[in-house]
Design an enzyme around this catalytic site. Structure first.
Site, PDB file in Angstrom:
ATOM      1  N   SER B 463      33.074  16.257  -5.005  1.00  0.00           N
ATOM      2  CA  SER B 463      34.520  16.311  -5.130  1.00  0.00           C
ATOM      3  C   SER B 463      35.123  16.252  -3.737  1.00  0.00           C
ATOM      4  CB  SER B 463      34.930  17.613  -5.810  1.00  0.00           C
ATOM      5  OG  SER B 463      36.312  17.845  -5.635  1.00  0.00           O
ATOM      6  N   TYR B 476      34.808  26.659  -6.964  1.00  0.00           N
ATOM      7  CA  TYR B 476      34.639  25.244  -7.277  1.00  0.00           C
ATOM      8  C   TYR B 476      34.245  24.467  -6.020  1.00  0.00           C
ATOM      9  CZ  TYR B 476      35.773  20.546  -8.918  1.00  0.00           C
ATOM     10  OH  TYR B 476      35.718  19.214  -9.247  1.00  0.00           O
TER      11      TYR B 476
END
Lengths: 280, 593
Positions: B463, B476
């Site tokens: 990501s 995350y």
């Protein structure tokens, strides 16, 4: 799907139904004449001429035709790209015919999806549209806000693996109101839209704005209100990797207390509904 | 038979033609379609052993030693004994012996392909060949025209192409010197050749090359001397293929430029192209892929001959020549980027295994994948965080579908909230899926790939949060940063085995990760509100997952290491390198939720 309800339609609704089935008849007639090499412009002209011959003089919008990946509005950035081009139809290509004639003062707005020869992807899209037709009328009967229904349709599309292509329409609408249009001697159009119809839509927008509703059914805040009684041309449009499919037809919304009567499709005898009934 | 080592169960026969005795080996049922494999230089028919083995259960496989190679006898004198005309005589003699009634399917590698191009373009073989699969060997006539065209109008690009191929052909010039090549091959070069192949070409060690190598290579020099100058200076003008041709193009070939085949469609109408990230000796290094493509092409042509209409949806995707028939496994394929990636591979003709913890959406992905070009697609319900379930999946996939060629570890979940609101359970959950899911995938499927030893590719979805810190996404971002580093380390480890590893860093993409994300430290109602709000924001951004899928396919084709996808991800990636302080300032901002 709902069983075909035999309804005593008012004379007015009958007028709308008549022009809607005329328009679908036109779509089927033109679709039957399409062959490889026909361009979008030619297909649009065929629709226009077919309807003019049968007495249509005014339009909500002029007929559109989209071929190939233009059925999924691939790479559309500006509204001018909706207008028919010189793209030629080839074997296996999907196409969509979209027209909105005004006949005897009643407006129809329809979308017809098909393909030149077999196209399994579009067949699948068309079959999956059935769930959307059911979802929309069910949630309208529940008087959910239009914005919420829009989002539910969106979610269903995502679950099915499709992209929302009605998002590409002006204001991203999944539906818009249609109404009676005054018959005038001349019926000019502006960017493909009939001026009389645009006037009607604008006046609805002004009145609606005062009362907190909008004649455009969009994903935005101005559609965060329960369905407004009237006639809505509903057009869910699915896209899947360069193939698109839609239907468009009129949903009647009334202020009746009976849920069945509070919202219903104007006509169940349409090509896409027949197709689902035959289980293709 | 000692000489047929590596060709277990082969039946041997001798075919005589023009005073030469050719050694021919046959495998498989002679009533099946016949596939003739022609070897190159310096090789013998045993170069095909692994491919032949894989084809033998479906076809009648025929291999022969080209004159002067292996156990076939050599012409005397050698000079003038290796012309393409004589090689064509040999081929026709073999074809008539092994398949007198039916045309044969021809497969050639290197010089085997060069001579097969001659077979496929001369009149006298018409009706004897059903199809031709070419790898690493252009037609000398096409090559001659290719050079002439570039000499006639030398634009800078064409000069570059000429010089590029000119440099790659160094060995051709060497082979034209008299005597020296023979001495080298019969002396030190012949002795060292197996090691050179192993080191430079990554050809696995084993029973190949065969002991006949020095004499094969010495005789074979006459292939060049008898044909190259003659054909390149006076190429035939009518060298059009009269059979369907499939071209397998190894992209890492150090002897042949891919530009050589740019205009091949002019000579071979309806050409089917395949590309392979491999070096020159593909029959040794990629037997699985080759036999799959050969089978597919042969069967398609057999069916066409028999008048069976093509049943499969033709793969039309951009990278169809690279991924056609490959096995691709995507986790988290039930929605978002995973689903779009599965579809993109399906469009490129890959066979797809769609893995998701939601059965229904995985099945839907598999169903749609088949509609748009995947020859086969399967759905598997597995939670990637579950070690045992992943192990079972790996076993099942290997047993039923085959070894995965491209693995996409994409499954992931979102978690937002301050560090102190994030509970140990939250941490465990997000790390289990986002990091352990990737670890299990790499560990199990990566191992299968490495053990097979025929290359492959692993894509891990990291990501932009892997290099963009944020006070709103501590858990995350941590999980994704770990995935990024894992990918980089694994890339280093697997580089020597022809397995690429890419980390994809998408950025803000319109998927349902926002609608299912957990927001730590708030009650259920507030969580719902934030999910809705973030979904709307991502919806406004509206970056489609299809574009990420395209980036993933490109990353595999180009073997890219780290791929930031959206403009904001690319910006953050640049900033993390050049202005990390600015990025840290961004990390302090409160997200607008």
């Amino acid at each position: 799907m709902t069983p075909a309800v035999v309804r005593e339609l008012s004379a007015e609704l009958r007028g709308f139904r008549e022009v809607q089935s005329l328009a679908y008849e036109c779509a089927e007639a033109v679709a039957a004449q399409l062959k490889p090499g026909v361009t979008e412009r030619e297909a649009a002209r065929m629709q226009r001429e077919w309807l003019r011959e049968r007495g249509v003089r005014d339009w909500f919008h002029l007929p559109f035709a989209w071929f190939g990946d233009r059925t999924a509005f691939a790479g559309f950035r500006i509204p001018l790209q909706f207008f028919p081009t010189n793209r030629k139809l080839e074997a296996g290509m999907p196409f969509i015919l979209d027209m909105a004639p005004v006949y005897k003062g009643c407006t129809a707005d329809i979308g017809y999806s098909g393909s030149l020869g077999p196209n399994p992807v579009q067949d699948k899209l068309l079959a999956d549209l059935e769930a959307h037709r059911e979802l929309i009328v069910r949630e309208v009967r529940e008087r959910r806000s239009l914005r919420e229904i829009y989002e539910d349709v969106d979610r269903l599309m995502v679950r099915q693996g499709y992209a929302n292509r009605h998002r590409a329409y002006p204001f991203g609408v999944i539906a818009h109101k249609v109404d009676r249009v005054k018959e005038r001697r001349i019926s000019p159009t502006l960017f493909g839209f009939g001026t009389q119809s645009l006037k009607g839509l604008a006046s609805d927008a002004v009145h609606g704005h005062r009362d907190g509703w909008s004649p455009l059914w969009s994903p935005y805040k101005f559609s965060d209100h329960p369905p407004q009684p009237g006639l809505w041309a509903v057009e869910p449009h699915l896209g899947f990797r360069g193939t698109g499919a839609k239907f468009e037809e009129i949903l009647v919304v009334t202020d009746s207390k009976d849920p069945e009567q509070s919202a219903f499709w104007l006509d169940d005898d349409l090509p896409h509904v027949r197709r689902w009934a035959e289980g293709i | 038979m000692a000489e047929l080592k590596g060709l277990a169960g082969a039946r041997e026969r001798w075919v005589s033609t023009g005073g030469i005795e050719l050694c021919v080996a046959e495998l498989g049922d002679p009533t099946r379609p016949t596939v003739v494999l022609v070897h190159g230089y310096p090789d013998s028919k045993e170069v095909w052993s692994q491919v032949a083995e894989r084809l033998a259960d479906r076809f009648h496989v025929v291999l022969y030693d080209v004159r002067g190679h292996g156990r076939s006898t050599a012409p005397t004198p050698l000079r003038g004994g290796f012309t393409l005309e004589k090689l064509t005589d040999d081929f026709l003699a073999v074809a008539d012996a092994v398949s007198p009634d039916e045309p044969v399917h021809l497969v050639g590698h290197d010089w085997g392909s060069v001579q097969s191009w001659e077979f496929a373009t001369v009149r006298r073989t018409e009706g004897r060949i059903a199809s031709f699969t070419s790898m690493s060997g252009p037609s000398l006539d096409h090559f001659g025209h290719w050079i002439k065209k570039r000499m006639a109008r030398p634009t800078p690009r064409r000069v570059g192409q000429l010089l590029g191929q000119g440099a790659k052909s160094w060995y051709v010039y060497m082979l034209h010197t008299p005597v020296l090549p023979e001495l080298a091959w019969r002396g030190p070069l012949g002795k060292r050749w197996p090691k050179i192949l192993e080191r430079m070409e990554k050809v696995p060690a084993g029973d190949y090359p065969t002991p006949s190598l020095p004499s094969d290579a010495a005789h074979g020099a006459w292939l060049y001397r008898d044909n190259v100058r003659a054909r390149l200076s006076r190429p035939r003008a009518d060298a059009y293929a009269h059979v369907p041709v499939q071209l397998v193009l190894p992209l890492g070939d150090i002897f042949l430029s891919e530009r050589l085949y740019d205009e091949l469609e002019l000579w071979a109408p309806g050409l089917v192209r395949r590309t392979l990230p491999a070096k020159h000796w593909v029959p040794r290094t990629r037997p699985d892929q080759l036999s799959a493509w050969i089978s597919e092409f042969v069967l398609a042509n057999e069916e066409r001959e028999a008048g069976v209409p093509a049943q499969r949806t033709k793969a039309t995707g951009k990278h169809a020549e690279r991924f056609g028939g490959q096995l691709v496994l995507v986790t988290g394929a039930g929605s978002g980027i995973g689903r779009a990636t599965a579809f993109a591979f399906a469009e490129a003709g890959a066979r797809v295994v769609a893995v998701d913890r939601d059965t229904e959406s995985a099945a839907r992905t598999a169903e749609m994948a088949q509609l748009i070009g995947a020859p086969q697609a399967w759905a598997e319900t597995v939670d990637v965080a579950d070690e045992q379930a992943m192990e079972k999946l790996a076993e099942k996939v290997a047993a039923e579908y085959g070894i995965v060629d491209v693995l996409v570890n994409n499954a992931g979940i979102g978690l937002s909230g301050s560090f102190f609101d994030t509970t140990p359970e939250d941490w465990k959950k997000v790390l289990d899926v986002n990091l352990w899911g990737v670890i299990h995938g790499c560990r199990l499927f990566g191992k299968q790939m490495a053990e097979r030893g025929q290359g492959g590719h692993i894509v891990n979805t990291a990501s932009a949060a892997a290099f963009q810190p944020s006070k709103a996404l501590p858990a995350y971002s941590t999980s994704k940063a770990a995935v990024l580093m894992l990918s980089e380390c694994l890339r280093a480890e697997l580089a020597g085995q022809g397995i690429g590893v890419s980390a994809i860093c998408p950025g803000l993409v319109n998927t349902n990760i926002t609608a299912t994300a957990r927001f730590a430290g708030v009650d259920a109602e507030e969580e719902k509100r934030r999910q809705k709000k973030s979904s709307r924001l991502y919806g406004l951004r509206n970056y489609p997952p299809e574009k990420v899928a395209d980036a993933i396919l490109t990353a595999v084709v180009r073997n890219q290491a780290v791929v930031p996808v959206t403009p904001e991800a690319r910006g953050a990636h640049l900033m993390s390198r050049f202005t990390p302080k600015a990025l840290r300032a961004v990390a302090r901002l409160e997200p607008p939720l």
